[in-house]
Each structure stands twice: as C-alpha cells, then as structure tokens.
Design a protein around this motif. Structure first.
Motif, PDB file in Angstrom:
ATOM      1  N   TRP A  10      46.552  48.037  35.804  1.00 42.74           N
ATOM      2  CA  TRP A  10      46.070  47.407  37.022  1.00 42.74           C
ATOM      3  C   TRP A  10      46.966  47.652  38.233  1.00 42.74           C
TER       4      TRP A  10
ATOM      5  N   ALA B 107      38.606  50.530  40.756  1.00 43.42           N
ATOM      6  CA  ALA B 107      39.601  49.634  40.171  1.00 43.42           C
ATOM      7  C   ALA B 107      39.447  49.521  38.657  1.00 43.42           C
ATOM      8  N   PHE B 108      38.239  49.275  38.181  1.00 46.43           N
ATOM      9  CA  PHE B 108      38.040  49.061  36.749  1.00 46.43           C
ATOM     10  C   PHE B 108      38.225  50.358  35.962  1.00 46.43           C
TER      11      PHE B 108
ATOM     12  N   GLN C 164      41.585  40.369  40.256  1.00 45.67           N
ATOM     13  CA  GLN C 164      41.597  41.059  38.965  1.00 45.67           C
ATOM     14  C   GLN C 164      43.008  41.522  38.604  1.00 45.67           C
ATOM     15  N   TYR C 165      43.750  42.007  39.596  1.00 46.77           N
ATOM     16  CA  TYR C 165      45.129  42.442  39.338  1.00 46.77           C
ATOM     17  C   TYR C 165      45.982  41.285  38.833  1.00 46.77           C
TER      18      TYR C 165
ATOM     19  N   SER D 278      42.011  51.090  35.949  1.00 43.48           N
ATOM     20  CA  SER D 278      42.750  50.086  35.163  1.00 43.48           C
ATOM     21  C   SER D 278      42.690  50.371  33.674  1.00 43.48           C
TER      22      SER D 278
ATOM     23  N   ALA E 108      45.609  50.811  39.552  1.00 48.66           N
ATOM     24  CA  ALA E 108      44.240  50.550  39.995  1.00 48.66           C
ATOM     25  C   ALA E 108      44.234  49.880  41.367  1.00 48.66           C
ATOM     26  N   LEU E 109      45.125  48.925  41.559  1.00 51.26           N
ATOM     27  CA  LEU E 109      45.180  48.257  42.857  1.00 51.26           C
ATOM     28  C   LEU E 109      45.606  49.227  43.951  1.00 51.26           C
TER      29      LEU E 109
ATOM     30  N   GLY F 289      45.730  41.817  35.126  1.00 53.10           N
ATOM     31  CA  GLY F 289      46.926  42.644  35.043  1.00 53.10           C
ATOM     32  C   GLY F 289      48.194  41.871  34.754  1.00 53.10           C
TER      33      GLY F 289
END
Length: 511
Positions: free
Chosen positions: A479, A470-471, A339-340, A474, A482-483, A344
């Motif tokens: 992101w 994370a979501f 996702q990152y 973010s 978030a990571l 991101g």
C-alpha cells in the motif's frame, strides 16, 4: 405591490442576505454530511442486513448516479418555474429518502430510499448556487461562495467522525440507521425556514407568475444585482414579464439526461463485465444529438435547456474544465488515504477518519477568507491553490515513503494533508465564483447544474481509475507504493487544471 428587490451593498451583506445564505447552507451541509459519512457505516450496514457486495455498492453508486443525472435538468427547471419550488421539493424528497433509509427493513428498501435521497439532492443542489447568484453580487457573492466552501470543508470533517460516533454509541444496527435519520429533522427545519425566509422572487421563474402557495404578500428585500455587477442588465425580470409560458425543451432535457447517465454508468456500475464500456460511445452519440438539437432549437427562437453560448464565455468554459479536473483527482485522495491507513498500516476506522480533520478544517477556514478577494485576484488564486495542493500531495508521498523505509509515524500526514486541504480551499469556491460570474441570471441554475455535473462525472471517472491503480498496485507491491502512484495520478490531474488556469489568465490579459 411588492417593492423592487435590491441587494444593498455588494461589499456588506444585508440581514436578509445573511438569512438566505444561512438557509441555503442547511441542506447543503446535510447532503454533503450524508455523502461524507456513508463509507464509514457500510461495514455495519453489511453486517446488520447480511447484504451482498453488489447491494452495498449500490448504496453509494445508486445515490451518485441519480444525483448526477438530475443536476442540469433540475437547474433549468428552477430557472423556469422558481428556484424556491425546486429547493423545497428537493428538501422534502431528501428528508423522505433519509427516513426510508433509516427505517428500511431490507437492503432493497435501503437502496430504493437512497435513490429517493439522491433525487432530492439532485433537485436542491443547483438551486443553492442559483440563488447565491440571484441574491448576491460583487464581493458579497464571492463571500457567499466562500462560506459555502467552508461548509463543504466542515461537512467532510464532521461526517465520518459523526457516523463513527453513532455506530460506537448505538451499536451496529441502530448506528447506521441513525446516520440516515439525523437528516430528517434537518430537512424539516430547512423547509420551515424556507417558507419564511425566501423572498417572493424565489418562487417565480421565467413564466413570471408566482407559483401556487408561494409567499406572494411578503416584499423581497434582496434579489437584483446592482448596477455595474456582472449580471446587471441580465435580470430575468423583464423577460419574465414578457414571457407567459415555460419552455421546457423536453427533447433537450431527455437527451442530456441520457448522455449523462451513459457517461457515468460504466464508472459507477457494480458489474465487472466489459460490455458496460459500450455506454461511452453511446454517450458520444447522444451528446452529439443533444448539441445539434439545442442549436436547432435556438435557431427556431425557442429557449434551449442549455444556452450553448455559455460555453463561448471564457470564464465559464475554463472554470468548468478546471473544476472537472480537480474533482477527477481530488475525490480519490481520501479514499486512498483510508485504504492505506486501514489495509496497509492496520489502524482503526476512527483514526483513519480523524487523519483528515485538519485538512478539512483548513479548507473550511480559508474558503470564506479568500471569498472576499476572489474578484480582485481572479484565477491566480486558483492557480496558487492548485500549486499548494500539489505540494501537499508530494509531501504526503514523501512521508509515506519515509514511513515504509525509516518507521516515520503516519501522524506526520496530518501536516502534509493539511496543505492539500488548504489548497482545495483556495481552489473550489473561488473557481466556482469566477466560473459563474458572467452567466446571465436567467441561466443561473442551469449553469450551476452544468458545473456540478462536470464535477460528478470527473469524480466518478477519477474514483474508478485511481482506485483501480491503488488496489492493483497494492496487491503486487504493497500500500505504500500504491498510495504514491495513486497520488502521482492526482498530481497529474491537478497539474492539468493548473495549466488551464494559466491559459485562462493569459487569455484574460490579452482580452
């Protein structure tokens, strides 16, 4: 009359042991390949079938749910009626489910077929660990589990790349279908090989009689732990000859299956209603009822589904806890990374899938190597692996921070994530070997099912909790932050596992 099975040396594998191990790794690789590749094909599946979000979520969660709830029951069934029977049955259902998924005309059929695939995986997976315990002892068992860990690493690396390549080569429609269909010939070959490689003892369970259609005429060349091995004297053979009926413990099986289902459902459910969390207190009640039933069943002189004395073994109890904590955090690492990179940084799915290849290969290489030394080094090997993985996670957090603040290339994560993979290779297989080393052979499949169920529950909880972190972060802070916060949660779970490993080592020295 068949010769008494033997293992030969507990240092060097016999040819028969190598053949058995190769057979066991075929479906293990296929099922893990299917799990690691499915996320890559979901966008194509959704586009081609015009599927709803809920339908797409069930492609993953439906499979995970039935897989998780069957593990202990399937392990116990293998102990009782013959691990070969459950292994081949699981392969057949896995192949049939893969065929149905690949040829499904609607999303409803896709998800029904995925449920069948999950049932097949749930039936065969405990038999793999059970037969490794049955046919390997001492250092050869550590090596076998090490090779198994290497296969896990390769499947994690190959799965996303293979799925992406199939979609790129065959297009949106046939690409996702081919990623399911590729498992069909693998399952058929494994069934064919199983009928020729597995010794007669694999087709017999606690009842002591060969199962219908089993290869009774072939003399087994492996099967009984050597004298002096952890399971010497605990072979099921004497018990098998004395017991003539299978004690299924139906009530215990149902109670534990329902408990597992209730624990996993809130974390895999596609509904966002808060009512789903009522399943957790219900799970506590059914789990309490199961514990009381198993204790009473044992007092009556019956064979329970799970012998509760297993949890009095320090190595088994601590190993299961370590495994659950590792899967609690570790399963989410690659989800957050994907996702990152994609959401991101805007990189392609192929690049996102490739970033983890060095880590997976590092795990694949180190796992078989440390398998040779796990019985000598013990849980200190697991502790070292956890510390290396924590260092890799911290280094990745630093790399992400520098990417956001100085423009550092995201390709630096190839090296930092490689440390994570190296650490996981030092943890997973050695911990499995040490967890199961003192388990009596008659409960080999059951114990393997308990271990894997803990992993599935930990993974379900971790993915839900850490992906929520994370979501949520973010959307508010981007992101990169978030990571970092997500990886901090993973580090906490790994640190908790390391603490358990230290306590286990201290207890071992005192004992």
């Amino acid at each position: 009359m068949a010769r008494a099975p033997h293992t030969g040396s507990d240092v060097t594998m016999t040819d028969e042991q190598k053949h058995i191990l190769a057979l066991l790794l075929i479906p293990a690789f296929a099922s893990l390949l299917a799990a690691s590749s499915v996320n890559v094909i979901l966008p194509s599946l959704r586009e081609d079938m015009s599927a709803s979000t809920t339908a797409i979520q069930w492609v993953v969660s439906g499979y995970a749910l039935v897989f998780g709830v069957l593990l202990v029951a399937a392990g116990r069934a293998g102990d009782l009626v013959g691990r070969g029977c459950l292994f081949v049955s699981g392969l057949a259902l896995f192949g049939l489910g893969s065929l149905g998924s690949g040829l499904a005309p609607t999303m409803t059929w896709v998800n029904l077929a995925r449920l069948l695939t999950g049932i097949g995986s749930g039936l065969l997976s405990p038999q793999v660990s059970g037969m490794i315990q049955q046919y390997f002892s001492g250092n050869t068992r550590g090596r076998a589990f090490g090779v198994f860990g290497g296969v896990i690493g390769v499947s994690v690396a190959v799965g996303p790349v293979l799925a992406g390549a199939l979609v790129s080569l065959l297009g949106t429609s046939w690409g996702w279908r081919a990623s399911f269909l590729v498992n069909v010939p693998i399952a058929l070959v494994a069934i064919w090989v199983a009928r020729r490689v597995l010794p007669a003892s694999a087709w017999r369970g606690a009842a002591g009689s060969p199962q219908p259609g089993s290869p009774q005429t072939r003399s087994p060349q492996t099967g009984t732990p050597q004298a002096g091995s952890p399971q010497a004297g605990s072979s099921a053979a004497p018990e098998a000859s004395a017991r003539r009926r299978v004690d299924l413990d139906v009530v215990g099986t149902v109670l534990l299956t329902v408990s597992t289902l209730l624990v996993m459902t809130p974390f895999l459910a596609t509904s966002t209603t808060s009512l789903r969390w009522l399943a957790l207190p219900a799970a506590g009640l059914t789990l309490t009822a199961w514990t009381l039933w198993e204790a009473a069943y044992t007092r009556r002189g019956r064979a329970p589904m799970v012998d509760l004395t297993l949890f009095t073994q320090r190595s088994f109890a601590n190993g299961c806890l370590i495994s659950a904590l590792v899967f609690l955090g570790g399963t989410s690492v690659w989800l957050v990374i994907a996702q990152y990179l994609q959401a991101g940084l805007g990189v392609s799915a192929m690049v996102s899938g490739s970033i983890g290849i060095p880590a997976a290969l590092a795990s694949a290489v180190v796992a078989p190597l440390v398998g040779r030394h796990v019985l000598r080094l013990g849980r200190v090997l697991v502790l070292i692996g956890l510390l290396v993985a924590i260092a890799g996670l911290a280094a990745t957090m630093l790399a992400v921070h520098l990417t956001a603040t100085t423009g550092l290339s995201h390709w630096w994560m190839l090296g930092t994530l490689c440390l994570v993979g190296l650490g996981q290779g030092l943890v997973t297989s050695p911990n499995q070997t040490l967890t199961l080393v003192e388990v009596p052979l008659r409960y080999a499949g059951t114990a393997g099912g308990v271990l894997q169920t803990g992993q599935r529950i930990g993974a379900a909880i971790g993915v839900t909790a850490i992906s929520s972190i994370a979501f949520t972060v973010s959307q508010a802070s981007g992101w990169d932050r978030a990571l970092r916060l997500s990886f901090l949660a993973v580090i906490i779970s790994f640190a908790a596992a390391a603490a358990v490993a230290v306590l286990d080592m201290v207890a071992a020295r005192r004992g």
